[in-house]
Structures are given as C-alpha cells and as structure tokens.
Write a protein that holds these residues in place. Sequence first.
Motif, PDB file in Angstrom:
ATOM      1  N   LEU A  93     -19.785  12.745  90.364  1.00 22.91           N
ATOM      2  CA  LEU A  93     -20.213  11.546  89.653  1.00 22.91           C
ATOM      3  C   LEU A  93     -20.521  11.968  88.226  1.00 22.91           C
ATOM      4  N   GLY A  94     -20.286  11.056  87.271  1.00 22.15           N
ATOM      5  CA  GLY A  94     -20.590  11.430  85.900  1.00 22.15           C
ATOM      6  C   GLY A  94     -20.418  10.286  84.932  1.00 22.15           C
ATOM      7  N   SER A  95     -20.869  10.518  83.710  1.00 25.45           N
ATOM      8  CA  SER A  95     -20.760   9.493  82.668  1.00 25.45           C
ATOM      9  C   SER A  95     -19.362   9.440  82.080  1.00 25.45           C
ATOM     10  N   SER A  96     -18.506  10.381  82.450  1.00 24.51           N
ATOM     11  CA  SER A  96     -17.099  10.367  82.045  1.00 24.51           C
ATOM     12  C   SER A  96     -16.300  11.053  83.145  1.00 24.51           C
ATOM     13  N   ILE A  97     -15.003  10.848  83.116  1.00 21.38           N
ATOM     14  CA  ILE A  97     -14.154  11.524  84.100  1.00 21.38           C
ATOM     15  C   ILE A  97     -14.254  13.029  83.929  1.00 21.38           C
ATOM     16  N   GLU A  98     -14.278  13.475  82.681  1.00 17.49           N
ATOM     17  CA  GLU A  98     -14.371  14.905  82.415  1.00 17.49           C
ATOM     18  C   GLU A  98     -15.659  15.492  82.984  1.00 17.49           C
ATOM     19  N   ALA A  99     -16.770  14.752  82.809  1.00 16.66           N
ATOM     20  CA  ALA A  99     -18.049  15.245  83.317  1.00 16.66           C
ATOM     21  C   ALA A  99     -18.095  15.246  84.839  1.00 16.66           C
ATOM     22  N   ALA A 100     -17.504  14.215  85.451  1.00 15.09           N
ATOM     23  CA  ALA A 100     -17.510  14.136  86.911  1.00 15.09           C
ATOM     24  C   ALA A 100     -16.648  15.215  87.539  1.00 15.09           C
ATOM     25  N   ARG A 101     -15.648  15.690  86.778  1.00 16.09           N
ATOM     26  CA  ARG A 101     -14.774  16.752  87.275  1.00 16.09           C
ATOM     27  C   ARG A 101     -15.129  18.093  86.638  1.00 16.09           C
ATOM     28  N   ALA A 102     -16.321  18.196  86.063  1.00 18.63           N
ATOM     29  CA  ALA A 102     -16.653  19.263  85.137  1.00 18.63           C
ATOM     30  C   ALA A 102     -16.300  20.661  85.617  1.00 18.63           C
ATOM     31  N   ARG A 103     -16.713  21.018  86.816  1.00 19.46           N
ATOM     32  CA  ARG A 103     -16.413  22.361  87.269  1.00 19.46           C
ATOM     33  C   ARG A 103     -16.491  22.424  88.783  1.00 19.46           C
ATOM     34  N   ASP A 104     -15.682  23.272  89.351  1.00 17.12           N
ATOM     35  CA  ASP A 104     -15.758  23.470  90.784  1.00 17.12           C
ATOM     36  C   ASP A 104     -16.702  24.614  91.075  1.00 17.12           C
ATOM     37  N   SER A 105     -16.757  25.076  92.308  1.00 20.64           N
ATOM     38  CA  SER A 105     -17.748  26.077  92.694  1.00 20.64           C
ATOM     39  C   SER A 105     -17.467  27.435  92.083  1.00 20.64           C
ATOM     40  N   ASN A 106     -16.248  27.653  91.537  1.00 24.23           N
ATOM     41  CA  ASN A 106     -15.896  28.975  91.042  1.00 24.23           C
ATOM     42  C   ASN A 106     -15.572  29.011  89.555  1.00 24.23           C
ATOM     43  N   GLY A 107     -15.358  27.859  88.955  1.00 30.45           N
ATOM     44  CA  GLY A 107     -14.801  27.874  87.621  1.00 30.45           C
ATOM     45  C   GLY A 107     -15.640  27.217  86.552  1.00 30.45           C
ATOM     46  N   PRO A 108     -15.183  27.320  85.303  1.00 26.97           N
ATOM     47  CA  PRO A 108     -15.902  26.737  84.168  1.00 26.97           C
ATOM     48  C   PRO A 108     -15.552  25.276  83.972  1.00 26.97           C
ATOM     49  N   LEU A 109     -16.060  24.723  82.912  1.00 24.93           N
ATOM     50  CA  LEU A 109     -15.805  23.328  82.555  1.00 24.93           C
ATOM     51  C   LEU A 109     -14.305  23.109  82.360  1.00 24.93           C
ATOM     52  N   HIS A 110     -13.762  22.067  82.989  1.00 24.82           N
ATOM     53  CA  HIS A 110     -12.357  21.726  82.833  1.00 24.82           C
ATOM     54  C   HIS A 110     -12.181  20.888  81.582  1.00 24.82           C
ATOM     55  N   LYS A 111     -11.212  21.247  80.776  1.00 24.66           N
ATOM     56  CA  LYS A 111     -10.904  20.475  79.577  1.00 24.66           C
ATOM     57  C   LYS A 111      -9.779  19.489  79.904  1.00 24.66           C
ATOM     58  N   GLU A 112     -10.020  18.218  79.642  1.00 22.73           N
ATOM     59  CA  GLU A 112      -9.028  17.192  79.935  1.00 22.73           C
ATOM     60  C   GLU A 112      -8.850  16.300  78.730  1.00 22.73           C
ATOM     61  N   ASN A 113      -7.712  15.663  78.667  1.00 23.79           N
ATOM     62  CA  ASN A 113      -7.512  14.643  77.640  1.00 23.79           C
ATOM     63  C   ASN A 113      -8.369  13.438  77.967  1.00 23.79           C
ATOM     64  N   PRO A 114      -8.895  12.745  76.979  1.00 20.46           N
ATOM     65  CA  PRO A 114      -9.708  11.554  77.255  1.00 20.46           C
ATOM     66  C   PRO A 114      -8.935  10.576  78.125  1.00 20.46           C
ATOM     67  N   ALA A 115      -9.561  10.110  79.182  1.00 18.88           N
ATOM     68  CA  ALA A 115      -8.891   9.206  80.121  1.00 18.88           C
ATOM     69  C   ALA A 115      -9.058   7.770  79.669  1.00 18.88           C
ATOM     70  N   SER A 116      -8.061   6.985  80.026  1.00 18.53           N
ATOM     71  CA  SER A 116      -8.171   5.572  79.727  1.00 18.53           C
ATOM     72  C   SER A 116      -9.176   4.942  80.665  1.00 18.53           C
ATOM     73  N   GLY A 117      -9.836   3.901  80.214  1.00 18.97           N
ATOM     74  CA  GLY A 117     -10.824   3.248  81.052  1.00 18.97           C
ATOM     75  C   GLY A 117     -12.113   3.033  80.287  1.00 18.97           C
ATOM     76  N   PRO A 118     -13.058   2.346  80.899  1.00 17.38           N
ATOM     77  CA  PRO A 118     -14.323   2.049  80.228  1.00 17.38           C
ATOM     78  C   PRO A 118     -15.066   3.313  79.829  1.00 17.38           C
ATOM     79  N   GLY A 119     -15.697   3.258  78.662  1.00 12.66           N
ATOM     80  CA  GLY A 119     -16.517   4.370  78.217  1.00 12.66           C
ATOM     81  C   GLY A 119     -17.988   4.054  78.407  1.00 12.66           C
ATOM     82  N   ILE A 120     -18.784   5.098  78.586  1.00 16.74           N
ATOM     83  CA  ILE A 120     -20.227   4.948  78.773  1.00 16.74           C
ATOM     84  C   ILE A 120     -20.911   5.576  77.567  1.00 16.74           C
ATOM     85  N   SER A 121     -21.687   4.792  76.867  1.00 15.86           N
ATOM     86  CA  SER A 121     -22.299   5.259  75.627  1.00 15.86           C
ATOM     87  C   SER A 121     -23.376   6.296  75.894  1.00 15.86           C
ATOM     88  N   GLN A 122     -23.537   7.208  74.937  1.00 21.42           N
ATOM     89  CA  GLN A 122     -24.542   8.258  75.051  1.00 21.42           C
ATOM     90  C   GLN A 122     -25.936   7.644  75.122  1.00 21.42           C
TER      91      GLN A 122
END
Length: 347
Positions: A93-122
Amino acid sequence: MESSDVYRSSSAEVTLDAHDPVRDVLALARPQTVAPVPLHATAPWGARFSPFPHIKLGVIVEGECWLCVDGLEPLFLSTGDFYLLGNPPPYGLGSSIEAARARDSNGPLHKENPASGPGISQGSVTYTCSVDFEFQDSDASTLFSSLPPAMLVKADDTGGRVLWNIAALLVHEIETQKAGQSLVLEHLAQILLVHMLRSHADSSHEPLGWLASVADDGIGAALRAVHADPRHRWTLEELAKIAMMSRSAFAVNFRNRVGRPPADYLIEWRMQLARAALRTGDSLTTIARAIGYQSESAFSTAFRRIVGMSPRDFRVSLRAQPRDRRSGDSVQTGSSEVHNPESRDDD
C-alpha cells in the motif's frame, strides 16, 4: 378490546437456514479473526507486506492510496473502498505506485516511470483498517479457491453503503477498548466477509464454487439440498427438480456456476466434511456412514482419490501439525514495513 389477530413486525418471516452453504463453509474452515493495528500514514509513504496464505479484508477509512499486488495491475483506493485479498503474494500500500512497490524483502527501492492515474498530494493523510481471516486447517484454503487474488468494492458500488455502515462499527470497536470487544470484532468481521463474498458473486461471471449459492436461486437451492443431506445419493434428476430446471439445463448451469459437475461437488464436499470429522475420535466406519458411504473401504478409496492419502494417514498428519497459533485479540499478522521514500537513504 383484545384482538384475535396476532400482529407481526414483518409480513415476511426469515427462516434461519442451518444448512446454508456459506455458513457451512465458514464453520468448516474455522477462521480465526485477527485485527491488525490500523495504518495511519502521511504522504509520501509506502508499506510492503509479505505473502499471506489466508484472506485479508481492508477498508480505506480516510484518504486515498494505491494497492499493488505482485503480478496484478495497481488498484487506486479512496475513502469507503474495500478490498479483499485471497492468498495474496507480496503486496503493498502506498501514496504512489512506486511507493507501494518500493522494495521487496531483498532489494532496494525500485525506480519506475511515473504511472498514469490519480495522484496523491504530499501531506495527505490515509487511514486504513483491515481484518485477517486465518484458517485453522491447512486444507481450508481449498474452500476459497474460487476467490480471485484481489477483489475490490468501490464506495459507490452496489452494496458499498452497507459495507461502509458495518465497517464504521468495526472501526469504532478497534479504536475503543470495551467489554466484549473481541466478540463484537469477530462477528462484524464475518459479516463484512459475507457481504464482500455476495458482492463478488453478484458481479462475477466466473465459476464461483459454493459461492454460487448466494448468486443463483436455482443452483443455490440444489447446493442447499446437498449441504442439508450429504449422505443422500443425489441424482441429477433430483437436483434438477429442486432447481426447477430440466436435467440438461441444470447440468450446464451447475458446471458454469460451480465449476464442476454436481456429482464431483457432492464428493468433494463429503471429503471436506470427512477432513473435519477426522479431527475427532470417531471411527472411520462412523465417519464413512455419516457422509454417505456404506463401508469403510469405499470411503477410504474416495478419500484417497480426492485428498491424495488414506484417512488413517491424514489423521496421523493432523497429530503431527504444530499448534503454535497466535494468541490475542489484536495482533499484526505477517511481516510489514512502512517507509517514507523521501526520508530513506539510497544504498
């Protein structure tokens, strides 16, 4: 003047069906209801969760967030939306797709292109509550094999308002410590689960298994008859008559809604009953007769074909299973990690 008429509060009486398939399956699965600590977060944020081999039901009480289940398309959730995950893989779960997919149990933050869809303001606040249904039996998840890995009911969907009213009571109980809290939470959680299953059954065109009982009057009537008397040697003609269909129409409709022929459903339901009975001290002969077999050998043959082992071996395996179930009314299940992407140092 005393009236001879007896006035009722409703002109339509409701009979409590002791052999409702939904009730039967939940009782057989023996779910333990667990209410994890609610999640409060301020954007930007993200939380990752490990696989959960049971069922998780959640509601967005306030705000918005993304739900990202590995292998599925991201889902955007708003206040009043509900999600149900059946045996989910890693998810977030997260405020963005990137944050919700941030990292798995073994790896660092995943870098993704901004996804289309609603944005959540800071700075936006999100508040979510969830309930976990953990099954006591290792094979109970097969009863829920017709559920998709992720199911969503939006606030404005049919049934969304009813779910929200129930969830409001659930959130109140989670937030307050009062007598009988665990009992109230358990019942509210099961009511939410049943309403979510109804929503799925009403909207799905896929085979539903025993969920067909809540979505189809004819097939549901046949399923209720099977559950009411599993010992009976049901024929296609008998069940078709109960469903008020011709034999051919019933056979086709049953397979389409349930995913298997009536005879296969009856055998598999008998084996689920047998699994539960093997936890007791009843003899194999007693269990066999209780579910419709004239002999222990006939029962053993059917059980081995469906389960993959003999009833005796299954009973032995039950005794070898660990009993270190979680205790407590409110615990966090599974491992999870909540992080703020902006406060994290890159490796």
